[in-house]
Design a protein around this motif. Sequence first.
Motif, PDB file in Angstrom:
ATOM      1  N   GLN A  18       0.821  -1.207   0.000  1.00  0.00           N
ATOM      2  CA  GLN A  18       0.000   0.000   0.000  1.00  0.00           C
ATOM      3  C   GLN A  18       0.858   1.261   0.000  1.00  0.00           C
ATOM      4  O   GLN A  18       0.584   2.216  -0.736  1.00  0.00           O
ATOM      5  CB  GLN A  18      -0.921   0.004   1.225  1.00  0.00           C
TER       6      GLN A  18
ATOM      7  N   GLY B 192       2.485   1.810  -3.297  1.00  0.00           N
ATOM      8  CA  GLY B 192       1.551   1.900  -4.403  1.00  0.00           C
ATOM      9  C   GLY B 192       0.651   3.104  -4.295  1.00  0.00           C
ATOM     10  O   GLY B 192       1.110   4.254  -4.317  1.00  0.00           O
ATOM     11  N   GLU B 193      -0.657   2.834  -4.134  1.00  0.00           N
ATOM     12  CA  GLU B 193      -1.647   3.900  -4.198  1.00  0.00           C
ATOM     13  C   GLU B 193      -1.463   4.975  -3.144  1.00  0.00           C
ATOM     14  O   GLU B 193      -1.791   6.152  -3.370  1.00  0.00           O
ATOM     15  CB  GLU B 193      -3.051   3.279  -4.069  1.00  0.00           C
ATOM     16  N   PHE B 194      -0.914   4.596  -1.977  1.00  0.00           N
ATOM     17  CA  PHE B 194      -0.798   5.561  -0.880  1.00  0.00           C
ATOM     18  C   PHE B 194       0.650   5.996  -0.640  1.00  0.00           C
ATOM     19  O   PHE B 194       0.996   6.445   0.458  1.00  0.00           O
ATOM     20  CB  PHE B 194      -1.408   4.976   0.392  1.00  0.00           C
TER      21      PHE B 194
ATOM     22  N   ARG C 248      -6.632  12.431   1.857  1.00  0.00           N
ATOM     23  CA  ARG C 248      -5.931  11.196   1.527  1.00  0.00           C
ATOM     24  C   ARG C 248      -5.846  10.289   2.748  1.00  0.00           C
ATOM     25  O   ARG C 248      -5.934   9.060   2.645  1.00  0.00           O
ATOM     26  CB  ARG C 248      -4.528  11.513   0.999  1.00  0.00           C
TER      27      ARG C 248
ATOM     28  N   TRP D 204      -7.201   6.546   3.392  1.00  0.00           N
ATOM     29  CA  TRP D 204      -6.383   5.487   3.975  1.00  0.00           C
ATOM     30  C   TRP D 204      -7.129   4.792   5.106  1.00  0.00           C
ATOM     31  O   TRP D 204      -7.056   3.562   5.248  1.00  0.00           O
ATOM     32  CB  TRP D 204      -5.061   6.068   4.464  1.00  0.00           C
TER      33      TRP D 204
ATOM     34  N   ARG E 289      -9.379   2.401   3.474  1.00  0.00           N
ATOM     35  CA  ARG E 289      -8.673   1.252   2.915  1.00  0.00           C
ATOM     36  C   ARG E 289      -8.310   0.249   4.012  1.00  0.00           C
ATOM     37  O   ARG E 289      -8.446  -0.968   3.832  1.00  0.00           O
ATOM     38  CB  ARG E 289      -7.407   1.720   2.194  1.00  0.00           C
TER      39      ARG E 289
END
Length: 392
Positions: free
Chosen positions: A23, A26-28, A43, A47, A50
């Motif tokens: 994570q 990647g996306e974060f 953001r 999170w 997620r």
Amino acid sequence: MKLGFSDMEEAFRRECASWLDEQMAGEFADIRGIANLVDKPERRKAWERRLAEHRYSCIGWPIAWGGRDATLNEQVIFAEEYARAGAPNRLNHMGVELLGPTLLALGSSEQKARFLPAIAEGTAIWCQGYSEPGAGSDLAAIRTRARRDGDEWVIEGQKIWTSLAQFADMIFVLARTEDGTRGREGLSFLLVDLDQPGIEIRPIRQINGEAEFNEVFFDGARCPVENMVGAEGEGWTVSTTLLSFERGISTLGQQMQFRNELDAVIAAAKHNGKAADPVFRQRLAEAEIGLRLMRYGALRMLAGGKGGALAGAALTYKIQWASWRRALGELAMDVLGQEGEVAPADAEGWPLLANLYLYSRADTIYGGTNQIQRNLIAERGLGLPREPRGNA
């Protein structure tokens, strides 16, 4: 008492580490390693959601409420790997680590059903309404009042040093609901919606330029009667139960963040040659020893604790870590020297260490000053007579 981990627990560690690294790479990746609590709030809310999707948000909670029913050791492992991966400080720490366990322990079935799912899902961010301008470390001296008006409580007063209130949806408030009472008597614990008339939030600018803390003003704000946790007048018991969770599992994750900060100080000392100085080597060694002692002590506390109750040893933890981190901030500035004052913001390692120094000045104040912590150790841990107090 067991300080190590089994093969199955180490397998769980690898699972957590793999997912967190994926994570954060990647996306974060944009929020990895953020050293403060206010940058990129949207953001960080994403999170939180997620984490919830994969049941990592509140792993110690029962499965029925969105957790994993994780063991103590598994919770310790996840907290450590979370910090090791450079994942950001939790925006919903107050909800996940403090209010949630309190509702599980003391909340009604209706309160659990209403509030726990949203915390677990990361869709409701909470903050804490305890401290007041005239009652910082002396929690029992609060003056915020709530009066009954039909099926609601009407709240008047002010809270201060309210972390992340500007991003929160809800606040749990300790208020005086019985006229003529003072001290621990007549207090009640209320769950209040922040999005309503009669509430104003004003950020407080800190020495490091951030505004993590806030003032919260209540001028006729309302709270449904069913949002009181425990009975009227039992707020002190509820609030101290909640505070007991503050010294819980998250302490191990906090220490991994300390590990990252100490490693940054060591790297800076090696980079500029201060590590070759025997005085600095001794100070770095003392910091390393202090951090390891905190880890062993925290593991001992957690292994010996039952429920949310604070053991006597746990009363020493706040003053221990706060004093250690304040000294680490001073060491960081001594290692950097003048560079720590004048280096540009993009200099390697400078923002983290400068922020460490500035923020750590508050560590021995918020959450109970060192002086208050010594009183707690003496009175609650050692059973010594209470310090004389005034009648105000």
